[in-house]
Design a protein around this motif. Sequence first.
Motif, PDB file in Angstrom:
ATOM      1  N   SER A  18       1.030  -0.874   0.328  1.00  0.00           N
ATOM      2  CA  SER A  18      -0.258   0.642   0.229  1.00  0.00           C
ATOM      3  C   SER A  18       0.383   1.213  -0.267  1.00  0.00           C
ATOM      4  O   SER A  18       0.412   2.220  -0.653  1.00  0.00           O
ATOM      5  CB  SER A  18      -1.341  -0.211   1.084  1.00  0.00           C
ATOM      6  N   SER A  19       2.409   1.021   1.083  1.00  0.00           N
ATOM      7  CA  SER A  19       3.003   2.224   0.813  1.00  0.00           C
ATOM      8  C   SER A  19       3.691   2.539  -0.409  1.00  0.00           C
ATOM      9  O   SER A  19       3.409   4.082  -0.906  1.00  0.00           O
ATOM     10  CB  SER A  19       3.809   2.331   2.133  1.00  0.00           C
ATOM     11  N   GLN A  24      11.223   6.741  -1.603  1.00  0.00           N
ATOM     12  CA  GLN A  24      12.390   7.234  -2.430  1.00  0.00           C
ATOM     13  C   GLN A  24      12.712   8.055  -2.903  1.00  0.00           C
ATOM     14  O   GLN A  24      13.358   8.052  -3.709  1.00  0.00           O
ATOM     15  CB  GLN A  24      11.155   6.555  -3.421  1.00  0.00           C
ATOM     16  N   HIS A  25      12.928   8.668  -1.546  1.00  0.00           N
ATOM     17  CA  HIS A  25      14.210   9.735  -1.235  1.00  0.00           C
ATOM     18  C   HIS A  25      15.496  10.175  -1.750  1.00  0.00           C
ATOM     19  O   HIS A  25      15.791   9.161  -0.583  1.00  0.00           O
ATOM     20  CB  HIS A  25      13.348  10.685  -0.024  1.00  0.00           C
ATOM     21  N   PRO A  26      16.193  10.330  -1.969  1.00  0.00           N
ATOM     22  CA  PRO A  26      17.761  10.067  -2.372  1.00  0.00           C
ATOM     23  C   PRO A  26      18.434  10.522  -0.915  1.00  0.00           C
ATOM     24  O   PRO A  26      18.943   9.614  -0.514  1.00  0.00           O
ATOM     25  CB  PRO A  26      18.428  10.158  -4.188  1.00  0.00           C
ATOM     26  N   ASP A  27      18.238  11.317  -0.225  1.00  0.00           N
ATOM     27  CA  ASP A  27      18.546  11.524   1.346  1.00  0.00           C
ATOM     28  C   ASP A  27      18.691  10.364   2.507  1.00  0.00           C
ATOM     29  O   ASP A  27      18.629  10.729   3.359  1.00  0.00           O
ATOM     30  CB  ASP A  27      18.488  12.778   1.777  1.00  0.00           C
ATOM     31  N   PHE A  28      17.128   9.719   1.530  1.00  0.00           N
ATOM     32  CA  PHE A  28      16.928   8.803   3.583  1.00  0.00           C
ATOM     33  C   PHE A  28      17.035   7.188   2.688  1.00  0.00           C
ATOM     34  O   PHE A  28      16.394   6.484   3.797  1.00  0.00           O
ATOM     35  CB  PHE A  28      15.573   9.196   3.732  1.00  0.00           C
ATOM     36  N   ASP A  84       3.820   6.116  -5.364  1.00  0.00           N
ATOM     37  CA  ASP A  84       3.448   5.364  -7.026  1.00  0.00           C
ATOM     38  C   ASP A  84       2.317   6.571  -7.835  1.00  0.00           C
ATOM     39  O   ASP A  84       2.318   7.390  -8.652  1.00  0.00           O
ATOM     40  CB  ASP A  84       3.377   4.476  -7.107  1.00  0.00           C
ATOM     41  N   SER A  85       1.410   6.628  -7.170  1.00  0.00           N
ATOM     42  CA  SER A  85      -0.059   7.993  -7.214  1.00  0.00           C
ATOM     43  C   SER A  85      -0.111   8.743  -6.744  1.00  0.00           C
ATOM     44  O   SER A  85      -0.271  10.046  -7.437  1.00  0.00           O
ATOM     45  CB  SER A  85      -0.993   6.763  -7.069  1.00  0.00           C
ATOM     46  N   SER A  86       1.295   9.495  -5.578  1.00  0.00           N
ATOM     47  CA  SER A  86       0.681  10.585  -5.229  1.00  0.00           C
ATOM     48  C   SER A  86       1.872  11.475  -5.962  1.00  0.00           C
ATOM     49  O   SER A  86       1.923  13.150  -5.220  1.00  0.00           O
ATOM     50  CB  SER A  86       0.809  10.303  -3.430  1.00  0.00           C
ATOM     51  N   GLY A  87       3.257  11.420  -5.924  1.00  0.00           N
ATOM     52  CA  GLY A  87       4.293  12.324  -6.467  1.00  0.00           C
ATOM     53  C   GLY A  87       5.162  12.673  -5.244  1.00  0.00           C
ATOM     54  O   GLY A  87       5.641  13.283  -5.318  1.00  0.00           O
ATOM     55  N   ASP A  88       4.703  12.028  -4.230  1.00  0.00           N
ATOM     56  CA  ASP A  88       5.457  11.627  -2.618  1.00  0.00           C
ATOM     57  C   ASP A  88       6.310  11.034  -2.291  1.00  0.00           C
ATOM     58  O   ASP A  88       6.212   9.760  -3.686  1.00  0.00           O
ATOM     59  CB  ASP A  88       4.434  12.068  -1.499  1.00  0.00           C
ATOM     60  N   ASN A  89       7.868  11.123  -2.407  1.00  0.00           N
ATOM     61  CA  ASN A  89       8.151  10.329  -2.073  1.00  0.00           C
ATOM     62  C   ASN A  89       8.884   9.824  -1.226  1.00  0.00           C
ATOM     63  O   ASN A  89       9.991   8.925  -0.410  1.00  0.00           O
ATOM     64  CB  ASN A  89       9.437  10.580  -3.360  1.00  0.00           C
TER      65      ASN A  89
END
Length: 82
Positions: free
Chosen positions: A38-39, A73-77, A44-49
């Motif tokens: 679900s995450s 999916q955030h490269p800093d995390f 994939d659908s929200s634009g959040d990463n």
Amino acid sequence: MSAAAAIDQISLVDGEYDNDLLLKIASESPTFAHMVRSSLEYLDSSGDNHLPTWLGSWVEDRPKTQVQLVVTQHPDFTIDED
């Protein structure tokens, strides 16, 4: 296809990494597998990463300690296995 069926189709395998622990926990806990998938669907659908999900806390006999499932999916995390 229902939304739940689509979520169940999201693969948790990445050939670049050893995902044995993730796959083991997901196979033992349908709840965990659904939360992860679900995450992924949300990202994939929200634009959040980055999506931390609070799972619980301990406060007795220790400093406040929290447990989170973080899907990012955030490269800093992102972290490497090592």
